[in-house]
Design a protein around this motif. Structure first.
Motif, PDB file in Angstrom:
ATOM      1  N   ASP A  62      26.975  36.125  37.563  1.00  8.39           N
ATOM      2  CA  ASP A  62      25.648  35.835  38.408  1.00  8.39           C
ATOM      3  C   ASP A  62      25.686  35.668  39.453  1.00  8.39           C
ATOM      4  N   SER A  63      26.214  34.669  40.045  1.00  9.73           N
ATOM      5  CA  SER A  63      25.551  33.630  41.049  1.00  9.73           C
ATOM      6  C   SER A  63      26.854  34.524  42.116  1.00  9.73           C
ATOM      7  N   VAL A  64      27.532  35.239  42.491  1.00  7.31           N
ATOM      8  CA  VAL A  64      28.101  36.338  42.947  1.00  7.31           C
ATOM      9  C   VAL A  64      27.954  37.894  43.137  1.00  7.31           C
ATOM     10  N   LYS A  65      27.584  37.797  41.248  1.00  7.43           N
ATOM     11  CA  LYS A  65      26.475  39.665  42.249  1.00  7.43           C
ATOM     12  C   LYS A  65      25.575  40.483  43.379  1.00  7.43           C
ATOM     13  N   GLY A  66      26.157  41.075  43.674  1.00  5.21           N
ATOM     14  CA  GLY A  66      25.840  41.623  44.815  1.00  5.21           C
ATOM     15  C   GLY A  66      26.088  40.646  46.240  1.00  5.21           C
ATOM     16  N   ARG A  67      27.193  39.982  46.520  1.00  2.00           N
ATOM     17  CA  ARG A  67      27.926  39.962  47.089  1.00  2.00           C
ATOM     18  C   ARG A  67      29.531  39.320  47.017  1.00  2.00           C
ATOM     19  N   PHE A  68      30.522  40.098  45.980  1.00  2.00           N
ATOM     20  CA  PHE A  68      31.282  40.224  45.829  1.00  2.00           C
ATOM     21  C   PHE A  68      31.535  41.250  45.739  1.00  2.00           C
ATOM     22  N   THR A  69      32.987  41.505  45.796  1.00  2.00           N
ATOM     23  CA  THR A  69      33.030  43.124  45.119  1.00  2.00           C
ATOM     24  C   THR A  69      34.685  43.036  44.742  1.00  2.00           C
ATOM     25  N   ILE A  70      34.806  43.885  43.088  1.00  2.00           N
ATOM     26  CA  ILE A  70      36.787  43.337  43.245  1.00  2.00           C
ATOM     27  C   ILE A  70      36.766  44.787  43.137  1.00  2.00           C
ATOM     28  N   SER A  71      38.091  45.018  43.585  1.00  2.00           N
ATOM     29  CA  SER A  71      38.863  46.216  43.763  1.00  2.00           C
ATOM     30  C   SER A  71      40.435  46.028  42.741  1.00  2.00           C
ATOM     31  N   ARG A  72      41.184  47.063  42.849  1.00  2.00           N
ATOM     32  CA  ARG A  72      42.467  47.117  42.479  1.00  2.00           C
ATOM     33  C   ARG A  72      42.721  48.050  42.601  1.00  2.00           C
ATOM     34  N   ASP A  73      44.278  48.028  43.174  1.00  2.00           N
ATOM     35  CA  ASP A  73      44.590  49.833  43.766  1.00  2.00           C
ATOM     36  C   ASP A  73      46.387  49.266  43.300  1.00  2.00           C
ATOM     37  N   ASN A  74      46.473  50.034  41.691  1.00  2.00           N
ATOM     38  CA  ASN A  74      47.220  50.353  40.724  1.00  2.00           C
ATOM     39  C   ASN A  74      48.879  50.872  41.224  1.00  2.00           C
ATOM     40  N   ALA A  75      48.527  51.609  42.611  1.00  2.00           N
ATOM     41  CA  ALA A  75      49.924  52.064  43.090  1.00  2.00           C
ATOM     42  C   ALA A  75      50.791  51.439  43.647  1.00  2.00           C
ATOM     43  N   LYS A  76      49.694  49.982  44.778  1.00  2.00           N
ATOM     44  CA  LYS A  76      50.198  49.322  45.019  1.00  2.00           C
ATOM     45  C   LYS A  76      50.329  47.628  44.675  1.00  2.00           C
ATOM     46  N   ASN A  77      50.073  47.310  43.248  1.00  2.00           N
ATOM     47  CA  ASN A  77      49.984  46.579  42.190  1.00  2.00           C
ATOM     48  C   ASN A  77      49.311  45.329  43.273  1.00  2.00           C
ATOM     49  N   THR A  78      47.918  45.356  44.099  1.00  2.00           N
ATOM     50  CA  THR A  78      46.896  44.483  44.607  1.00  2.00           C
ATOM     51  C   THR A  78      45.770  44.719  43.596  1.00  2.00           C
ATOM     52  N   VAL A  79      45.102  43.574  43.690  1.00  2.00           N
ATOM     53  CA  VAL A  79      43.790  43.331  44.033  1.00  2.00           C
ATOM     54  C   VAL A  79      43.153  42.307  44.605  1.00  2.00           C
ATOM     55  N   LEU A  80      41.763  42.818  45.054  1.00  2.00           N
ATOM     56  CA  LEU A  80      41.074  42.162  45.874  1.00  2.00           C
ATOM     57  C   LEU A  80      39.867  41.876  45.366  1.00  2.00           C
ATOM     58  N   LEU A  81      39.102  40.852  46.232  1.00  2.00           N
ATOM     59  CA  LEU A  81      38.039  40.149  45.931  1.00  2.00           C
ATOM     60  C   LEU A  81      37.520  40.025  47.842  1.00  2.00           C
ATOM     61  N   GLN A  82      36.331  41.203  47.429  1.00  2.00           N
ATOM     62  CA  GLN A  82      36.243  40.903  48.819  1.00  2.00           C
ATOM     63  C   GLN A  82      34.823  40.098  48.214  1.00  2.00           C
ATOM     64  N   MET A  83      34.476  39.264  49.692  1.00  2.00           N
ATOM     65  CA  MET A  83      32.903  38.004  49.825  1.00  2.00           C
ATOM     66  C   MET A  83      32.796  37.911  50.776  1.00  2.00           C
ATOM     67  N   ASN A  84      31.364  38.547  50.589  1.00  2.00           N
ATOM     68  CA  ASN A  84      30.693  38.710  51.724  1.00  2.00           C
ATOM     69  C   ASN A  84      29.553  37.696  51.526  1.00  2.00           C
ATOM     70  N   THR A  85      28.331  37.177  52.801  1.00  2.00           N
ATOM     71  CA  THR A  85      27.710  36.209  52.391  1.00  2.00           C
ATOM     72  C   THR A  85      28.546  35.048  51.947  1.00  2.00           C
ATOM     73  N   LEU A  86      29.175  34.415  52.025  1.00  2.00           N
ATOM     74  CA  LEU A  86      29.065  33.241  51.645  1.00  2.00           C
ATOM     75  C   LEU A  86      28.360  31.975  51.959  1.00  2.00           C
ATOM     76  N   LYS A  87      28.522  31.583  50.947  1.00  2.00           N
ATOM     77  CA  LYS A  87      28.199  29.990  50.577  1.00  2.00           C
ATOM     78  C   LYS A  87      28.161  28.476  50.492  1.00  2.00           C
ATOM     79  N   PRO A  88      28.038  27.936  50.458  1.00  2.00           N
ATOM     80  CA  PRO A  88      28.824  26.187  50.834  1.00  2.00           C
ATOM     81  C   PRO A  88      28.704  26.237  49.413  1.00  2.00           C
ATOM     82  N   GLU A  89      27.949  26.481  48.316  1.00  2.00           N
ATOM     83  CA  GLU A  89      28.728  26.349  46.502  1.00  2.00           C
ATOM     84  C   GLU A  89      29.689  27.615  46.076  1.00  2.00           C
TER      85      GLU A  89
END
Length: 123
Positions: A62-89
């Protein structure tokens, strides 16, 4: 066997964006659910987000919903975490993990972990 290496951490100001990357080695990467957790000094490892093996399902804390997005590319064996509107916490060491369960929202559900990458958000 899966080996995981996180990258992309750093120091940012509140409100900025950051993208974390997790590079996986191993032929069975696409069969695992993947997740991101974070840990601050003196605290337990905290669930952030997870994505199913196909990428069709995601769960967020809940603390990151709407700000963070997880995605993956199985062809590249990669997982990403896009973090927007970062907070000190959001300041913590962020870990990438691989799990054979779904949805893996607890750290004990993971079989493999990376070494972590530090994210620091200043106010």
């Amino acid at each position: 066997q899966v080996s995981l290496v996180e990258s992309g951490g750093g120091l940012e100001q509140a409100g900025a964006s950051l993208r974390l990357s997790c590079a996986a080695s191993g032929r069975t990467f696409s069969s695992y659910s993947m997740g991101w957790f974070r840990q601050s000094p003196g605290k337990e490892r905290e669930f952030v987000a997870t994505i199913s093996w196909s990428g069709s399902s995601t769960y967020y804390a809940d603390s990151v919903k709407g700000r963070f997005t997880i995605s993956r590319d199985n062809a590249k064996n990669t997982v990403l975490l896009q973090m927007n509107t970062l907070k000190p916490e959001d300041t913590a060491v962020y870990f990438c993990g691989a799990s054979s369960m779904w949805p893996p929202t607890r750290a004990t559900m993971y079989s493999y972990w990376g070494q972590g990458t530090q994210v620091t958000v200043s106010s």
